[in-house]
Write a protein that holds these residues in place. Structure first.
Motif, mmCIF file in Angstrom:
data_model
loop_
_atom_site.group_PDB
_atom_site.id
_atom_site.type_symbol
_atom_site.label_atom_id
_atom_site.label_comp_id
_atom_site.label_asym_id
_atom_site.label_seq_id
_atom_site.Cartn_x
_atom_site.Cartn_y
_atom_site.Cartn_z
ATOM 1 N N ASP A 3 -8.090 4.176 0.700
ATOM 2 C CA ASP A 3 -8.023 4.575 -0.697
ATOM 3 C C ASP A 3 -7.309 5.909 -0.888
ATOM 4 N N SER A 4 -6.371 6.192 0.009
ATOM 5 C CA SER A 4 -5.718 7.491 -0.029
ATOM 6 C C SER A 4 -4.542 7.510 -0.995
ATOM 7 N N THR A 5 -4.109 8.697 -1.362
ATOM 8 C CA THR A 5 -2.960 8.817 -2.250
ATOM 9 C C THR A 5 -1.691 8.644 -1.434
ATOM 10 N N ILE A 6 -0.598 8.474 -2.135
ATOM 11 C CA ILE A 6 0.684 8.334 -1.451
ATOM 12 C C ILE A 6 0.964 9.605 -0.663
ATOM 13 N N ILE A 7 0.701 10.731 -1.279
ATOM 14 C CA ILE A 7 0.954 12.009 -0.597
ATOM 15 C C ILE A 7 0.141 12.116 0.686
ATOM 16 N N GLN A 8 -1.113 11.720 0.624
ATOM 17 C CA GLN A 8 -1.937 11.783 1.831
ATOM 18 C C GLN A 8 -1.392 10.892 2.928
ATOM 19 N N ARG A 9 -0.919 9.737 2.534
ATOM 20 C CA ARG A 9 -0.383 8.838 3.553
ATOM 21 C C ARG A 9 0.922 9.366 4.132
ATOM 22 N N CYS A 10 1.687 10.059 3.306
ATOM 23 C CA CYS A 10 2.917 10.674 3.819
ATOM 24 C C CYS A 10 2.572 11.719 4.872
ATOM 25 N N GLU A 11 1.589 12.525 4.537
ATOM 26 C CA GLU A 11 1.188 13.575 5.472
ATOM 27 C C GLU A 11 0.656 12.962 6.757
ATOM 28 N N GLY A 14 3.186 12.198 9.065
ATOM 29 C CA GLY A 14 3.971 13.323 9.532
ATOM 30 C C GLY A 14 5.277 13.564 8.793
ATOM 31 N N LEU A 15 5.406 12.989 7.582
ATOM 32 C CA LEU A 15 6.631 13.232 6.820
ATOM 33 C C LEU A 15 6.620 14.655 6.279
ATOM 34 N N ARG A 16 7.753 15.274 6.341
ATOM 35 C CA ARG A 16 7.845 16.636 5.823
ATOM 36 C C ARG A 16 7.727 16.569 4.304
ATOM 37 N N MET A 17 6.775 17.252 3.743
ATOM 38 C CA MET A 17 6.565 17.130 2.306
ATOM 39 C C MET A 17 7.186 18.261 1.510
ATOM 40 N N THR A 18 8.189 17.895 0.744
ATOM 41 C CA THR A 18 8.853 18.873 -0.117
ATOM 42 C C THR A 18 8.324 18.686 -1.534
ATOM 43 N N LEU A 62 12.925 6.357 2.116
ATOM 44 C CA LEU A 62 12.120 6.924 3.202
ATOM 45 C C LEU A 62 10.700 6.388 3.153
ATOM 46 N N PHE A 63 10.116 6.417 1.982
ATOM 47 C CA PHE A 63 8.732 5.948 1.824
ATOM 48 C C PHE A 63 8.635 4.455 2.121
ATOM 49 N N GLU A 64 9.648 3.748 1.744
ATOM 50 C CA GLU A 64 9.612 2.315 2.004
ATOM 51 C C GLU A 64 9.657 2.069 3.506
ATOM 52 N N GLU A 65 10.546 2.794 4.195
ATOM 53 C CA GLU A 65 10.670 2.603 5.636
ATOM 54 C C GLU A 65 9.409 3.033 6.375
ATOM 55 N N ALA A 66 8.666 3.929 5.744
ATOM 56 C CA ALA A 66 7.421 4.377 6.365
ATOM 57 C C ALA A 66 6.278 3.419 6.024
ATOM 58 N N GLY A 67 6.588 2.413 5.257
ATOM 59 C CA GLY A 67 5.556 1.441 4.900
ATOM 60 C C GLY A 67 4.623 1.913 3.802
ATOM 61 N N ILE A 68 5.039 2.953 3.099
ATOM 62 C CA ILE A 68 4.178 3.531 2.069
ATOM 63 C C ILE A 68 4.442 2.895 0.706
ATOM 64 N N LEU A 69 5.695 2.507 0.499
ATOM 65 C CA LEU A 69 6.038 1.821 -0.748
ATOM 66 C C LEU A 69 6.571 0.438 -0.428
ATOM 67 N N GLU A 70 6.534 -0.398 -1.424
ATOM 68 C CA GLU A 70 7.103 -1.730 -1.283
ATOM 69 C C GLU A 70 8.235 -1.865 -2.284
ATOM 70 N N ARG A 71 9.353 -2.359 -1.818
ATOM 71 C CA ARG A 71 10.487 -2.538 -2.722
ATOM 72 C C ARG A 71 10.399 -3.928 -3.338
ATOM 73 N N LEU A 72 10.591 -3.985 -4.635
ATOM 74 C CA LEU A 72 10.559 -5.262 -5.335
ATOM 75 C C LEU A 72 11.924 -5.511 -5.945
ATOM 76 N N GLU A 73 12.280 -6.768 -6.069
ATOM 77 C CA GLU A 73 13.515 -7.101 -6.775
ATOM 78 C C GLU A 73 13.214 -8.233 -7.718
ATOM 79 N N PHE A 74 13.434 -7.998 -8.981
ATOM 80 C CA PHE A 74 13.130 -9.027 -9.966
ATOM 81 C C PHE A 74 14.383 -9.755 -10.437
ATOM 82 N N GLY A 75 15.454 -9.613 -9.672
ATOM 83 C CA GLY A 75 16.630 -10.395 -9.989
ATOM 84 C C GLY A 75 17.552 -9.781 -11.019
ATOM 85 N N ASP A 76 17.328 -8.514 -11.353
ATOM 86 C CA ASP A 76 18.209 -7.877 -12.324
ATOM 87 C C ASP A 76 19.117 -6.857 -11.644
ATOM 88 N N GLY A 77 19.148 -6.916 -10.320
ATOM 89 C CA GLY A 77 20.058 -6.028 -9.613
ATOM 90 C C GLY A 77 19.551 -4.628 -9.356
#
Lengths: 141, 141
Positions: A3-11, A14-18, A62-77
């Motif tokens: 149940d962590s936040t995105i920021i917590q999962r980034c940390e 080990g992602l450098r957080m700017t 970056l977040f997607e590659e780290a498995g933190i986000l999911e990329r969606l495509e709804f067919g509008d490019g």
DNA sequence: ATAGTTGCAAACACTTTGCCGTTGT
DNA sequence: ACAACGGCAAAGTGTTTGCAACTAT
């Protein structure tokens, strides 16, 4: 890390957080729709007017590659992103309005695994979008 | 108009049939894979070396808008097309090879309608891609 | 200190379009 | 004949990248 936040999962990864990454992380975490990158950029700009579109693109990738986000495509490019940690769900798109409705159906999830197995595969993911029109209002027919 | 060729369906819809359109129609009708536009262009060029990429784009778009072709997107940024008249099927993508396997499962089709109905919608279409890995060979685990 | 990050603008990949000579009906 | 079409190259999208200045660790 349920149940962590995105920021917590980034940390945790080990992602450098700017500042910029934190802003993008918050904007996505706060979204209850499916913003494309341009829209994320607009929302991030409201917090930090000098963040650049390139940074938003780099960050979501970056977040997607780290498995933190999911990329969606709804067919509008345009790519859209959502928190990968949220409970899994699929999307129903109201083609009359473009509105996106999330849903889950365990039966369909199970069925997909069964189909993959039948074909000699192990399911590792799927994309399912239902395109539909509202059934309520219209006159007769 | 159940078992007609793409060209026949174009004529039935009153589309003006040029040599180029016929070539594109044949190339798609003959394909048993999911070529992107660049690939269609390559195959069409083999028949008529002076056909242009723009024409292929215009043609597939025209055919799609006429309901003759279906545009697919497998998430790699390129549009792919297939004959819309073929029996409906979904796609399983072998993520190790990129190979696309077609399948049909009536149970999943029915389930989708049921889900849409439950949400107050009438299903008019869907996109379903299963991402999977082969389950055979690998050593132990 | 220093490897990684940002903003900017230029570069990209895929797709669409304006123009004008050509073609299907 | 004449509206519609095709080829070409230029323009458009959405996204990525090279570079010099900046920043998190």
């Amino acid at each position: 890390m349920a149940d962590s936040t995105i920021i917590q999962r980034c940390e945790a990864k080990g992602l450098r957080m700017t500042d910029q990454r934190r802003i993008v992380a918050r904007v996505i975490g706060a979204a209850d729709d499916h913003p494309d990158v341009e829209e994320l950029y607009a929302r991030a700009s409201a917090v930090d007017p000098k963040i650049s579109l390139a940074t938003v693109y780099r960050t979501v990738k970056l977040f997607e590659e780290a498995g933190i986000l999911e990329r969606l495509e709804f067919g509008d490019g345009r790519a859209r992103y959502e928190d990968a940690e949220r409970d899994h769900h699929d999307h129903l798109i109201d083609v009359t309005t473009g509105q996106v409705i999330e849903f889950i159906d365990q039966e369909i999830e199970d069925l997909q695994e069964k189909i993959a197995a039948r074909l000699g595969y192990k399911l590792i993911g799927h994309r399912l979008e239902l395109l539909a029109v509202p059934v309520a209002k219209p006159s007769k027919t």
